[in-house]
Motif scaffolding. Sequence first.
Motif, short mmCIF file in Angstrom:
data_model
loop_
_atom_site.label_atom_id
_atom_site.label_comp_id
_atom_site.label_asym_id
_atom_site.label_seq_id
_atom_site.Cartn_x
_atom_site.Cartn_y
_atom_site.Cartn_z
N PHE A 25 6.31 -10.51 57.53
CA PHE A 25 6.97 -11.58 56.93
C PHE A 25 6.43 -12.99 57.14
N GLY A 26 5.96 -13.01 58.28
CA GLY A 26 5.19 -14.25 58.88
C GLY A 26 3.97 -14.49 58.13
N GLY A 27 3.05 -13.48 57.83
CA GLY A 27 2.07 -13.41 57.26
C GLY A 27 2.21 -13.58 55.79
N VAL A 28 3.10 -13.02 54.98
CA VAL A 28 3.29 -13.56 53.78
C VAL A 28 3.88 -15.10 53.77
N ILE A 133 -4.32 -15.69 48.32
CA ILE A 133 -3.85 -14.54 47.15
C ILE A 133 -4.54 -13.31 47.72
N ALA A 134 -5.64 -13.28 48.21
CA ALA A 134 -6.24 -12.22 48.70
C ALA A 134 -5.40 -11.48 49.72
N LEU A 135 -5.34 -12.64 50.88
CA LEU A 135 -4.29 -12.24 51.98
C LEU A 135 -2.90 -11.60 51.59
N LEU A 136 -2.40 -12.04 50.38
CA LEU A 136 -1.16 -11.52 50.16
C LEU A 136 -1.26 -10.31 49.61
N PHE A 137 -2.31 -9.81 48.88
CA PHE A 137 -2.65 -8.65 48.35
C PHE A 137 -2.67 -7.53 49.90
N THR A 142 -0.92 -3.59 53.10
CA THR A 142 -0.80 -2.78 54.46
C THR A 142 0.75 -2.25 54.46
N ALA A 143 1.90 -3.02 54.04
CA ALA A 143 3.22 -2.72 54.07
C ALA A 143 3.42 -1.50 53.30
N ALA A 160 0.41 -6.22 42.53
CA ALA A 160 1.75 -6.80 42.04
C ALA A 160 2.49 -7.83 43.22
N ASP A 161 2.15 -7.56 44.32
CA ASP A 161 2.48 -8.69 45.47
C ASP A 161 1.55 -9.88 45.30
N ALA A 162 0.31 -9.72 45.14
CA ALA A 162 -0.64 -10.92 44.82
C ALA A 162 -0.21 -11.65 43.88
N LEU A 163 0.24 -10.93 42.52
CA LEU A 163 0.61 -11.79 41.25
C LEU A 163 1.90 -12.58 41.58
N LEU A 164 2.79 -11.81 42.39
CA LEU A 164 4.06 -12.53 42.71
C LEU A 164 3.90 -13.81 43.40
N GLY A 165 3.06 -13.76 44.32
CA GLY A 165 2.31 -14.71 45.21
C GLY A 165 1.83 -15.89 44.46
#
Length: 176
Positions: A25-28, A133-137, A142-143, A160-165
């Motif tokens: 959560f904190g990372g995202v 964005i790479a971090l969100l990916f 990881t999750a 998909a998470d990176a795109l949502l980010g």
Amino acid sequence: MPVHPSLRHCVRGLRRAAAQPNVLFGGVYGAVLASSLVAALTQYGDTDRAERLNDAKWLLITAAASALAHGYAHIIARRGDGSRPGVRGALRVLLDEWPVLAAALPTAVMLLGAGWGWWQSAGIEYVAFGFNIALLFAWGLTATRAAGRSWGSALTIGCADALLGVIVVVANALIK
């Protein structure tokens, strides 16, 4: 080449730590916050070195305030369920928000480096945006892997998470 057992054990421990809900959560949240704030701070095109130092300061202040706000909200929510964490428990809840700061720190370092003249000041917001964005990916990957999904599924969900980010960051930048 075989991997040493202690290295394998260390990697497993890091993977477990990174898959903790508060870390994810904190990372995202920290990555989205950092990207959104840099976009909002630089939307008027002021990219001189002094401004980048100011941007880094505001990023760190905002990340710390956000971490405190989340911790505070958790403390209040826990009171609502009848638990009484006490002062130590409340401090532990606040300290559990460290991933928000940790995720915003690379962007702050990029801005500080631009402010100190380590690299070009103009355009650093795009580098920070790409990094986040790479971090969100990576957080999505990881999750998904921690949930036991396959690599193929994890890569798809990470994308998909990176795109949502990207969508969230752009929306935040437009709002601010």
